[in-house]
Scaffold this motif. Structure first.
Motif, PDB file in Angstrom:
ATOM      1  N   ARG A 111      44.465  38.416  44.939  1.00 58.82           N
ATOM      2  CA  ARG A 111      44.038  39.225  46.015  1.00 58.82           C
ATOM      3  C   ARG A 111      45.272  40.460  45.963  1.00 58.82           C
ATOM      4  O   ARG A 111      44.598  41.569  46.172  1.00 58.82           O
ATOM      5  CB  ARG A 111      44.476  38.307  47.573  1.00 58.82           C
ATOM      6  N   LYS A 112      46.287  40.169  45.640  1.00 66.05           N
ATOM      7  CA  LYS A 112      47.223  41.334  45.320  1.00 66.05           C
ATOM      8  C   LYS A 112      46.835  42.103  44.321  1.00 66.05           C
ATOM      9  O   LYS A 112      46.961  43.560  44.748  1.00 66.05           O
ATOM     10  CB  LYS A 112      48.792  40.806  45.128  1.00 66.05           C
TER      11      LYS A 112
ATOM     12  N   LYS B 216      43.819  44.072  45.521  1.00 64.87           N
ATOM     13  CA  LYS B 216      44.236  45.184  46.573  1.00 64.87           C
ATOM     14  C   LYS B 216      44.953  46.390  45.735  1.00 64.87           C
ATOM     15  O   LYS B 216      44.750  47.572  45.887  1.00 64.87           O
ATOM     16  CB  LYS B 216      45.171  44.599  47.380  1.00 64.87           C
TER      17      LYS B 216
ATOM     18  N   ARG C 254      42.531  48.463  43.835  1.00 63.86           N
ATOM     19  CA  ARG C 254      41.647  48.892  44.674  1.00 63.86           C
ATOM     20  C   ARG C 254      42.188  50.232  45.162  1.00 63.86           C
ATOM     21  O   ARG C 254      41.718  51.574  45.463  1.00 63.86           O
ATOM     22  CB  ARG C 254      41.056  48.377  45.944  1.00 63.86           C
ATOM     23  N   GLU C 255      43.601  50.336  45.604  1.00 68.36           N
ATOM     24  CA  GLU C 255      44.731  51.404  45.905  1.00 68.36           C
ATOM     25  C   GLU C 255      44.631  52.115  44.747  1.00 68.36           C
ATOM     26  O   GLU C 255      44.633  53.529  44.956  1.00 68.36           O
ATOM     27  CB  GLU C 255      45.993  50.874  46.240  1.00 68.36           C
TER      28      GLU C 255
ATOM     29  N   GLU D 175      36.225  40.412  46.874  1.00 64.46           N
ATOM     30  CA  GLU D 175      37.205  40.007  48.020  1.00 64.46           C
ATOM     31  C   GLU D 175      36.776  38.888  48.992  1.00 64.46           C
ATOM     32  O   GLU D 175      37.383  38.025  49.294  1.00 64.46           O
ATOM     33  CB  GLU D 175      37.664  41.351  48.795  1.00 64.46           C
TER      34      GLU D 175
END
Length: 184
Positions: A119-120, A123, A126-127, A170
């Motif tokens: 997940r990290k 994320k 995605r950033e 996700e």
């Protein structure tokens, strides 16, 4: 005709006669003693079979007491061994249960950590990426699909600009995480 015998000869003769008499008496008595002893043994056997022979009953009682004591000792030893086996089983089962729970918790923690790590990373990716607005991509797709039907494009243009780093989306990761929490 009387023969005069000396004193020594008379004594020898008396002893010989006595010895012969004892021999005859023994031969006569031997049969009688044998029959008496045989009758006595048969009486004892009959008493034993009937259960009235005193000496035999006393010895039988002693042996029964010894047998009962041996059986009681064997029964106690069996109960002791069974209780030891039960306790050993309980301890081994408790150890196995603890080991199972520890492994289960460790596995859950590893899976949970892997999901959190994914997940990290997702994320962070995605950033770091430029992701267009989803409403625009659906419009672009429609336009692209309609344009694709009119004019064939080259294969290079169909490839996405950013390669997919993680095969799971996700919402799939969240579903897995929710499922794992429910199973715990």
């Amino acid at each position: 005709m009387e023969v005069h015998l000396t004193k020594k000869e008379k004594r020898h003769r008396e002893f010989s006669e006595r010895l012969e008499k004892v021999g005859r008496d023994f031969a006569d008595n031997r049969e009688r003693v044998y029959l008496d002893k045989l009758a006595k043994f048969q009486d004892e056997i009959r008493e034993i079979q009937e259960g009235v022979h005193v000496e035999f009953q006393d010895r039988l009682r002693e042996l029964e007491i010894e047998r009962d004591a041996a059986i009681a000792k064997a029964r106690l030893f069996l109960e002791y061994r069974l209780s030891c086996a039960r306790e050993t089983f309980k301890l081994e089962k408790a150890g196995s249960d603890e080991e199972y729970e520890a492994e289960k918790t460790a596995l859950f923690d590893r899976i949970n950590a892997a999901i959190e790590d994914r997940r990290k990373r997702l994320k962070e990716d995605r950033e770091n990426m430029d992701i267009p607005d989803p409403t625009l991509t659906s419009t672009v797709r429609k336009i692209t699909r309609s344009n694709a039907a009119r004019a064939p494009e080259s294969k290079d243009k169909k490839r996405p600009k950013h390669p997919q780093l993680h095969p799971l989306k996700e919402h799939e990761i969240m579903e897995d995480l929710t499922w794992l929490r429910k199973r715990r």
